[in-house]
Write an enzyme that holds these catalytic residues in place. Sequence first.
Site, short mmCIF file in Angstrom:
data_model
loop_
_atom_site.label_atom_id
_atom_site.label_comp_id
_atom_site.label_asym_id
_atom_site.label_seq_id
_atom_site.Cartn_x
_atom_site.Cartn_y
_atom_site.Cartn_z
N SER A 13 0.84 -1.19 0.00
CA SER A 13 0.00 0.00 0.00
C SER A 13 0.87 1.24 0.00
CB SER A 13 -0.90 0.01 1.23
OG SER A 13 -1.48 1.29 1.38
N HIS A 36 -1.29 -1.41 -4.26
CA HIS A 36 -2.53 -1.00 -3.60
C HIS A 36 -2.54 0.52 -3.41
CE1 HIS A 36 -6.02 -1.91 -0.96
NE2 HIS A 36 -5.59 -0.91 -0.21
N ASP A 38 -4.70 3.67 -2.05
CA ASP A 38 -5.83 4.05 -1.19
C ASP A 38 -6.34 5.44 -1.55
OD1 ASP A 38 -6.08 1.80 0.64
OD2 ASP A 38 -4.09 2.37 1.35
N MET A 40 -8.93 8.25 -0.68
CA MET A 40 -9.83 8.68 0.42
C MET A 40 -10.33 10.09 0.13
SD MET A 40 -7.73 7.40 3.76
CE MET A 40 -6.72 5.90 3.74
N HIS A 69 -8.27 1.07 -4.08
CA HIS A 69 -9.19 0.87 -2.95
C HIS A 69 -9.86 2.21 -2.68
CE1 HIS A 69 -9.59 -0.02 1.67
NE2 HIS A 69 -10.76 0.05 1.06
N MET A 71 -12.05 4.53 -0.83
CA MET A 71 -12.76 4.81 0.42
C MET A 71 -13.44 6.15 0.23
SD MET A 71 -9.76 3.39 2.87
CE MET A 71 -8.63 3.42 1.50
N MET A 140 -11.64 -5.56 5.42
CA MET A 140 -10.81 -4.62 6.18
C MET A 140 -10.54 -5.18 7.57
SD MET A 140 -10.19 -1.79 4.35
CE MET A 140 -9.39 -0.96 5.68
N ASP A 178 -6.88 -6.22 4.37
CA ASP A 178 -6.23 -4.91 4.35
C ASP A 178 -6.25 -4.29 5.73
OD1 ASP A 178 -5.23 -2.42 3.71
OD2 ASP A 178 -6.94 -1.80 2.50
C1 DX5 Z 1 -6.36 1.89 5.47
C2 DX5 Z 1 -5.89 1.47 4.12
C3 DX5 Z 1 -4.82 0.45 4.12
C4 DX5 Z 1 -3.53 0.89 4.77
C5 DX5 Z 1 -2.81 -0.32 5.26
O1 DX5 Z 1 -7.54 2.61 5.35
O2 DX5 Z 1 -6.96 0.94 3.37
O3 DX5 Z 1 -4.56 0.02 2.79
O4 DX5 Z 1 -2.68 1.56 3.90
O5 DX5 Z 1 -1.70 0.10 5.97
P1 DX5 Z 1 -1.02 -0.82 7.08
O6 DX5 Z 1 -0.53 -2.05 6.36
O7 DX5 Z 1 0.07 0.02 7.61
O8 DX5 Z 1 -2.08 -1.14 8.09
ZN ZN Z 2 -6.49 -0.05 1.44
#
Ligand code: DX5
Ligand code: ZN
Length: 229
Positions: A13, A36, A38, A40, A69, A71, A140, A178
């Site tokens: 990620s 990956h 993220d 947001m 991903h 969010m 998650m 994740d």
């Molecule tokens: C959290 C993200 C994850 C995050 C994981 O909302 O969706 O992908 O980056 O990070 P670690 O592996 O540090 O928990």
């Molecule tokens: Zn994620």
Amino acid sequence: MPKPPATPMIAPSILAADFARLAEETAAVAGADWLHVDVMDNHFVPNLTLGMPVVESLLKVTDIPMDCHLMIAAPERWAPPYAEAGAHNVTFHAEATDNPIAVARDIRAAGAKAGLAVKPGTPLEPYLEILRDFDTLLIMSVEPGFGGQKFIPEVLPKVETARRLVDAGELKILVEIDGGINDETIEAAAAAGVDCFVAGSAVYGVEEPAAAVRSLREQAAKASPHLRL
Ligand code: DX5
Ligand code: ZN
């Protein structure tokens, strides 16, 4: 008949990477199965990261299949462009829309695999039927919004349920986890039936990210009968 063992997939990620050096940070995980990313929106989750312009730029500098991903609120409006841009897999949250099947259909029509994500407290049962219309289930194991949180083992029964249905041939999905995945938690996740492991801080928080990817993959393969190297 149970499916033959598969190679564990590791999806670093980039949330844990240096955002000023994203091209180099992406190159640093060469050999990863998915990258990956993220997204947001400071609305669905209380944090803001990046969106389409950064994804489009990243797609130009890496061959690693991109796992977006999302969010975000209103995935019906915002998700398909990530597929059109060339993401390999586009995952949005079950909690963010009333019509997940339509969003999955639009993502697939735009040429990507479609993923459904569930927060730690969201049960799987209401979604088991519609998972037939998806390629990926992202479970998650932390509350979405931030990297570096502690793994929540209480989500593992959901992994076991999904694994059982896949092995029984009732679902054809990749089971992804994740949040909080590292060398202390990956074995439990693998044993429960995960196929694809997202890892942020465990990959980018160490000296050699590519070595971390390899060692997490090896650890996962050893911990589960459904995985092998
Ligand atoms: C959290 C993200 C994850 C995050 C994981 O909302 O969706 O992908 O980056 O990070 P670690 O592996 O540090 O928990
Ligand atoms: Zn994620």
